[in-house]
Design an enzyme around this catalytic site. Structure first.
Site, PDB file in Angstrom:
ATOM      1  N   ARG A 232      15.872  41.232  -5.947  1.00  0.00           N
ATOM      2  CA  ARG A 232      16.596  40.375  -5.007  1.00  0.00           C
ATOM      3  C   ARG A 232      17.950  39.993  -5.608  1.00  0.00           C
ATOM      4  O   ARG A 232      18.034  39.640  -6.800  1.00  0.00           O
ATOM      5  CB  ARG A 232      15.797  39.096  -4.713  1.00  0.00           C
ATOM      6  CG  ARG A 232      14.654  39.291  -3.729  1.00  0.00           C
ATOM      7  CD  ARG A 232      15.153  39.629  -2.336  1.00  0.00           C
ATOM      8  NE  ARG A 232      14.093  39.825  -1.359  1.00  0.00           N
ATOM      9  CZ  ARG A 232      13.543  41.000  -1.040  1.00  0.00           C
ATOM     10  NH1 ARG A 232      13.945  42.098  -1.649  1.00  0.00           N
ATOM     11  NH2 ARG A 232      12.608  41.082  -0.108  1.00  0.00           N
ATOM     12  N   ASP A 256      20.599  47.692  -6.143  1.00  0.00           N
ATOM     13  CA  ASP A 256      20.209  47.967  -4.759  1.00  0.00           C
ATOM     14  C   ASP A 256      20.303  46.707  -3.912  1.00  0.00           C
ATOM     15  O   ASP A 256      20.206  46.777  -2.690  1.00  0.00           O
ATOM     16  CB  ASP A 256      18.780  48.525  -4.728  1.00  0.00           C
ATOM     17  CG  ASP A 256      18.391  49.031  -3.359  1.00  0.00           C
ATOM     18  OD1 ASP A 256      19.205  49.767  -2.759  1.00  0.00           O
ATOM     19  OD2 ASP A 256      17.299  48.688  -2.870  1.00  0.00           O
ATOM     20  N   GLU A 261      23.958  39.467   0.792  1.00  0.00           N
ATOM     21  CA  GLU A 261      23.967  40.757   1.498  1.00  0.00           C
ATOM     22  C   GLU A 261      23.604  40.608   2.977  1.00  0.00           C
ATOM     23  O   GLU A 261      23.788  41.536   3.761  1.00  0.00           O
ATOM     24  CB  GLU A 261      23.013  41.738   0.815  1.00  0.00           C
ATOM     25  CG  GLU A 261      21.553  41.331   0.892  1.00  0.00           C
ATOM     26  CD  GLU A 261      20.607  42.245   0.115  1.00  0.00           C
ATOM     27  OE1 GLU A 261      20.875  42.551  -1.055  1.00  0.00           O
ATOM     28  OE2 GLU A 261      19.585  42.645   0.691  1.00  0.00           O
ATOM     29  N   HIS A 293      20.285  48.120  -0.336  1.00  0.00           N
ATOM     30  CA  HIS A 293      18.885  47.678  -0.178  1.00  0.00           C
ATOM     31  C   HIS A 293      18.048  48.794   0.467  1.00  0.00           C
ATOM     32  O   HIS A 293      17.434  48.614   1.517  1.00  0.00           O
ATOM     33  CB  HIS A 293      18.823  46.386   0.657  1.00  0.00           C
ATOM     34  CG  HIS A 293      17.614  45.547   0.322  1.00  0.00           C
ATOM     35  ND1 HIS A 293      17.648  44.165   0.273  1.00  0.00           N
ATOM     36  CD2 HIS A 293      16.339  45.876   0.019  1.00  0.00           C
ATOM     37  CE1 HIS A 293      16.453  43.706  -0.027  1.00  0.00           C
ATOM     38  NE2 HIS A 293      15.644  44.724  -0.191  1.00  0.00           N
TER      39      HIS A 293
END
Ligand code: NAI
Length: 327
Positions: A232, A256, A261, A293
């Protein structure tokens, strides 16, 4: 029974939603967008709604409760995007969909290898026919120590994946696993900071570990440490990360997930001026690989989350034991 599915994707989810809705006797109301105050009326008549990682604020949860929603299932493992306190206040139960760990674990190893082998800059050069070697020197995993923070389903699978590479593995978790101990050594967080050449994050985001990677903890790490985050974004403080990459303290990163985001990832924003400066900077560095993500995104995962989210709605409505319930 009726379920309102938000963030519904025609191109990959529809075939599974149609098949499982038919099998389970569910009528679907679908919406390609995330739930908002403007489209909560689509939840009218649905005790259950099915969502992705969009922010579920107290206002939105109150509005959904007014429409009669009593259960929110998220087609994700993490559920920190949902205000659990507000759900409790409005009598809404929450469920998640913990699909298999292999997709994320494989992707983690990919980002890790890309980072230590400078894949981003190599690919950039190849694309412009710059076939030089200088500056592309990589490192071998067998010479490195990998520190895994969080040895649950994904962290443990990353350790299993990495076990063939010959690297030394150290790990930290609030709870130690015997299975992990066969391949890695549990150490304190302080020892992770001081010993690891590569640090990979695999914990959920909690109040306790928000900004776990910050200026102080980065200061304790090895020079040139490689940071991999497929967990996260807010586990890492963006400003401290930028400063450490610019100073060379962090030698490479594979990310990622990033802070803030929400509203960006999974949307086509190519013609927009975005207000996430951290992301723009991170994307610009040759030694930082940013993906949006995506680690979870495999055929196996999509099928599983669609099936399990609908099955969990059935369990909730029928008052049956619900293995996906998290509140
Ligand atoms: P899990 O619940 O199986 O494992 C999490 C582990 O973290 C547990 O062993 C727990 O004891 C440990 N932990 C919790 N708080 C901690 C702390 N403060 N310090 C150290 N350890 C702590 O979860 P799983 O399935 O392995 O997923 C991990 C995380 O990966 C998810 O919560 C989610 O945030 C992220 N994720 C990211 C995806 C992506 O597409 N990038 C997809 C799926 C999950």
């Amino acid at each position: 029974m009726q379920v309102t599915v938000y963030n519904f994707r025609e191109y990959d989810e529809k075939k599974y939603f149609d098949a499982y809705a038919e099998e389970l006797g569910i009528t679907l109301v679908t919406c390609p967008d995330a739930p908002t105050l403007d489209n909560v009326s689509l939840a009218k008549g649905s005790e259950c709604i099915d969502i992705l990682t969009s922010k579920m604020t107290p206002e939105l949860i109150a509005a959904l409760a007014q429409q009669g929603v009593r259960y929110i299932t998220t087609r994700t493992i993490g559920y920190d995007h949902i205000d659990m306190k507000a759900c409790k206040e409005h009598g809404i139960t929450v469920g998640n969909a913990p699909y298999g760990p292999n997709g994320v674990a494989d992707y983690t190893v990919m980002l890790l290898l890309m980072s230590i082998r400078k894949a981003k800059q190599i690919l950039q050069r190849t694309n412009i026919q710059d076939y030089t070697l200088k500056g592309n020197l990589g490192r071998e995993l067998k010479d490195m120590t990998v520190g895994i923070i969080g040895t649950g389903r994904i962290g443990k699978t990353v350790i299993q994946n990495l076990s063939g590479f010959g690297c030394k593995m150290i790990a930290y978790d609030l709870y130690e696993s015997e299975e992990v101990q066969k391949l890695a050594t549990y150490v304190s967080l302080e020892e992770i900071w001081s010993q690891a050449d590569i640090i990979s994050l695999h914990t959920p985001l909690t109040d306790d570990n928000y900004h776990l990677i910050n200026a102080e903890t980065i200061g304790k790490m090895k020079d040139g440490v490689v940071l991999i985050n497929t967990a996260r974004g807010p586990l890492v403080e963006a400003e401290a990360l930028l400063a450490a990459i610019e100073s060379g303290k962090i030698g490479a990163a594979g990310l990622d997930v990033v802070e803030n985001e929400f509203g960006l990832y999974y949307y086509d924003r190519k013609n927009d001026v975005l207000d996430n400066r951290e992301l723009a900077l991170l994307r610009s560095y040759p030694n930082v690989t940013v993906t949006h993500h995506m680690a979870f995104y495999t055929d196996n995962c999509v099928k599983t989350v669609v099936e399990d989210s609908l099955r969990s709605c059935v369990c909730f409505v029928n008052g049956e034991k619900n293995p996906w319930q998290v509140s």
